[in-house]
Enzyme design. Structure first.
Site, PDB file in Angstrom:
ATOM      1  N   GLU A  34      -4.121   7.337  -4.728  1.00  0.00           N
ATOM      2  CA  GLU A  34      -4.488   6.709  -6.012  1.00  0.00           C
ATOM      3  C   GLU A  34      -5.839   7.210  -6.490  1.00  0.00           C
ATOM      4  OE1 GLU A  34      -4.290   2.527  -5.221  1.00  0.00           O
ATOM      5  OE2 GLU A  34      -2.191   2.637  -4.640  1.00  0.00           O
TER       6      GLU A  34
ATOM      7  N   ARG B  10       0.866  -1.179   0.000  1.00  0.00           N
ATOM      8  CA  ARG B  10       0.000   0.000   0.000  1.00  0.00           C
ATOM      9  C   ARG B  10       0.900   1.225   0.000  1.00  0.00           C
ATOM     10  NH1 ARG B  10      -3.477  -2.978  -1.207  1.00  0.00           N
ATOM     11  NH2 ARG B  10      -5.418  -3.471  -0.141  1.00  0.00           N
TER      12      ARG B  10
ATOM     13  N   HIS C 146      -1.867  -0.062  -9.524  1.00  0.00           N
ATOM     14  CA  HIS C 146      -2.422  -0.932  -8.472  1.00  0.00           C
ATOM     15  C   HIS C 146      -3.124  -2.149  -9.084  1.00  0.00           C
ATOM     16  CE1 HIS C 146      -4.191  -1.099  -4.135  1.00  0.00           C
ATOM     17  NE2 HIS C 146      -3.963  -2.311  -4.624  1.00  0.00           N
TER      18      HIS C 146
HETATM   19  P1  NDP Z   1      -0.387 -11.690   5.390  1.00  0.00           P
HETATM   20  O1  NDP Z   1      -1.177 -11.279   6.575  1.00  0.00           O
HETATM   21  O2  NDP Z   1      -0.325 -13.121   5.005  1.00  0.00           O
HETATM   22  O3  NDP Z   1       1.123 -11.206   5.560  1.00  0.00           O
HETATM   23  C1  NDP Z   1       1.457  -9.966   6.072  1.00  0.00           C
HETATM   24  C2  NDP Z   1       2.904  -9.978   6.524  1.00  0.00           C
HETATM   25  O4  NDP Z   1       3.239  -8.689   6.990  1.00  0.00           O
HETATM   26  C3  NDP Z   1       3.187 -10.959   7.647  1.00  0.00           C
HETATM   27  O5  NDP Z   1       4.344 -11.687   7.353  1.00  0.00           O
HETATM   28  C4  NDP Z   1       3.401 -10.078   8.868  1.00  0.00           C
HETATM   29  O6  NDP Z   1       4.388 -10.670   9.687  1.00  0.00           O
HETATM   30  C5  NDP Z   1       3.878  -8.768   8.262  1.00  0.00           C
HETATM   31  N1  NDP Z   1       3.477  -7.634   9.101  1.00  0.00           N
HETATM   32  C6  NDP Z   1       2.241  -7.381   9.588  1.00  0.00           C
HETATM   33  N2  NDP Z   1       2.263  -6.269  10.332  1.00  0.00           N
HETATM   34  C7  NDP Z   1       3.536  -5.826  10.325  1.00  0.00           C
HETATM   35  C8  NDP Z   1       4.183  -4.718  10.937  1.00  0.00           C
HETATM   36  N3  NDP Z   1       3.511  -3.855  11.735  1.00  0.00           N
HETATM   37  N4  NDP Z   1       5.506  -4.573  10.727  1.00  0.00           N
HETATM   38  C9  NDP Z   1       6.183  -5.450   9.947  1.00  0.00           C
HETATM   39  N5  NDP Z   1       5.617  -6.517   9.348  1.00  0.00           N
HETATM   40  C10 NDP Z   1       4.313  -6.696   9.541  1.00  0.00           C
HETATM   41  O7  NDP Z   1      -0.938 -10.802   4.195  1.00  0.00           O
HETATM   42  P2  NDP Z   1      -0.862 -11.079   2.622  1.00  0.00           P
HETATM   43  O8  NDP Z   1       0.503 -11.560   2.282  1.00  0.00           O
HETATM   44  O9  NDP Z   1      -2.025 -11.872   2.212  1.00  0.00           O
HETATM   45  O10 NDP Z   1      -1.090  -9.582   2.075  1.00  0.00           O
HETATM   46  C11 NDP Z   1      -0.207  -8.537   2.439  1.00  0.00           C
HETATM   47  C12 NDP Z   1      -0.708  -7.204   1.929  1.00  0.00           C
HETATM   48  O11 NDP Z   1      -0.511  -7.110   0.536  1.00  0.00           O
HETATM   49  C13 NDP Z   1      -2.194  -6.924   2.082  1.00  0.00           C
HETATM   50  O12 NDP Z   1      -2.539  -6.510   3.383  1.00  0.00           O
HETATM   51  C14 NDP Z   1      -2.455  -5.857   1.042  1.00  0.00           C
HETATM   52  O13 NDP Z   1      -2.377  -4.576   1.590  1.00  0.00           O
HETATM   53  C15 NDP Z   1      -1.328  -6.071   0.041  1.00  0.00           C
HETATM   54  N6  NDP Z   1      -1.870  -6.447  -1.263  1.00  0.00           N
HETATM   55  C16 NDP Z   1      -1.625  -5.663  -2.349  1.00  0.00           C
HETATM   56  C17 NDP Z   1      -2.156  -5.983  -3.576  1.00  0.00           C
HETATM   57  C18 NDP Z   1      -1.902  -5.153  -4.775  1.00  0.00           C
HETATM   58  O14 NDP Z   1      -2.766  -5.110  -5.654  1.00  0.00           O
HETATM   59  N7  NDP Z   1      -0.766  -4.503  -4.912  1.00  0.00           N
HETATM   60  C19 NDP Z   1      -3.034  -7.144  -3.746  1.00  0.00           C
HETATM   61  C20 NDP Z   1      -3.168  -7.950  -2.555  1.00  0.00           C
HETATM   62  C21 NDP Z   1      -2.616  -7.579  -1.354  1.00  0.00           C
HETATM   63  P3  NDP Z   1       4.358 -10.498  11.298  1.00  0.00           P
HETATM   64  O15 NDP Z   1       2.979 -10.895  11.716  1.00  0.00           O
HETATM   65  O16 NDP Z   1       5.437 -11.374  11.793  1.00  0.00           O
HETATM   66  O17 NDP Z   1       4.641  -9.060  11.537  1.00  0.00           O
END
Ligand code: NDP
Length: 309
Positions: free
Chosen positions: A257, A228, A275
């Site tokens: 966006e 994002r 996006h």
């Molecule tokens: P997941 O929940 O599977 O993974 C998120 C990861 O981020 C985890 O490994 C988590 O690890 C880490 N994370 C969460 N909070 C924090 C933090 N505060 N600091 C550091 N790391 C953090 O999500 P997905 O992989 O399914 O999706 C990730 C994101 O991708 C979505 O939320 C969305 O915003 C974005 N996305 C973008 C798209 C696009 O069109 N460009 C399409 C789809 C998704 P841990 O818990 O150890 O911190």
């Protein structure tokens, strides 16, 4: 009476058809007067299919029970407002991993080898005048994944196949992962050549890719953001790219966006993308199925397949 479902984002035809088999469907997208739809049907609506649900929209839907978001990130939904009214929120995790991971790889290769510029170079007849400049390989470089979740792991797998070394950052070390964990984003940026951002949006990650992180990535470093816009300090990014203190950036997401700062569009070391991480036929079909499944499960009183709140 059949429950009423409000569609707030474009969804595949198959999803709309599945919903129409069970419910009365009202479209808020693609209609000339969305306000008139809300005024006429707002009180009937019990479910939202789509996303983008601020508090102001929820307030016009007094009988709303469930928001089935199409997308894994739920940052466009006011989760506090939903929770206060006990409105269930679901998302579409997992089914878009390959789509987003493939885009991340495409952007990285495009930036590393200047693919858009190379295409223009040939089309504009410049090849007849001179050779294209030398570029760099991904092979042998280190990729730092900020957010090794469902999508992050798919990106890591693909980058490992491209012979990159993988390190990652998150709130917690994942013992079952073969990659080195670095708890601090600045330290991660120091360690890697390519920083790939794929953690969720929201308050906890706001500007997690700070000026300091970008400076640590440095003039030979590249930023890839498929998460994002909110995760990156965009003004600092522009400034560092302009001054050569950051090597380059490949961006699928932005602060405001679909507006992309003009400064980014003039830089040759930047690849921009609208996006489109999950914008493949395959992913959108599967996301639509999951949106419909969540709503159907809700009205049949079954556990929701992918509830986030
Ligand atoms: P997941 O929940 O599977 O993974 C998120 C990861 O981020 C985890 O490994 C988590 O690890 C880490 N994370 C969460 N909070 C924090 C933090 N505060 N600091 C550091 N790391 C953090 O999500 P997905 O992989 O399914 O999706 C990730 C994101 O991708 C979505 O939320 C969305 O915003 C974005 N996305 C973008 C798209 C696009 O069109 N460009 C399409 C789809 C998704 P841990 O818990 O150890 O911190």
């Amino acid at each position: 009476m059949r429950p009423a479902v409000l569609v707030t984002k474009p969804l595949p035809k198959s999803c709309i058809a599945a919903l129409e088999r069970h419910y009365t469907v009202h479209m808020l997208v693609g209609v000339p007067e969305p306000d008139a739809v809300l005024a006429k049907h707002g009180a009937e609506v019990r479910a939202i299919a789509g996303g983008k649900v601020p508090r102001s929209l929820m307030e016009q839907l007094p009988n709303l029970e469930i928001i089935a978001n199409s997308g894994v990130g739920v940052d466009s939904i006011d989760l506090n407002a939903a929770q206060a009214r006990n409105i269930a929120v679901t998302n579409t995790p997992g089914v878009l991993n390959d789509s987003v991971a493939e885009l991340a790889i495409a952007l990285m290769l495009a930036l590393a080898r200047s693919v858009p510029q190379a295409d223009r170079f040939v089309r504009e007849g410049k090849w007849q005048e001179r050779m294209f400049p030398l570029r760099n390989e991904l092979s042998g470089k280190t990729a730092g994944i900020l957010g090794l979740g469902r999508i992050g792991k798919e990106i890591a797998r693909r980058l490992a196949a491209l012979k990159m070394k993988i390190v990652y950052c998150g709130r917690t070390k994942q013992e079952d992962q073969p990659y080195a964990f670095i708890s601090d984003p600045v330290a991660l940026a120091h360690e890697c050549d390519w920083l790939v951002v794929i953690a969720p949006g929201g308050k906890a990650t706001d500007k997690i890719v700070s000026r300091q992180v970008l400076e640590a990535l440095g003039p030979e470093g590249y930023l890839v953001n498929v998460a994002r816009g909110s995760l990156v300090d965009q003004p600092a990014l522009i400034e560092l790219l302009q001054s050569g203190k950051l090597g380059g950036a490949a961006l699928d997401v932005f602060d405001d966006e679909p507006n992309v700062p003009a400064e980014l569009l003039t830089l040759e070391n930047v690849i921009v993308s609208p996006h489109q991480g999950s914008r493949t036929e395959e992913a959108r079909e599967a996301m639509g199925r999951l949106v419909a499944e969540n709503i159907i499960a809700h009205f049949e009183g079954r556990p929701l397949p992918s509830r986030v709140a």
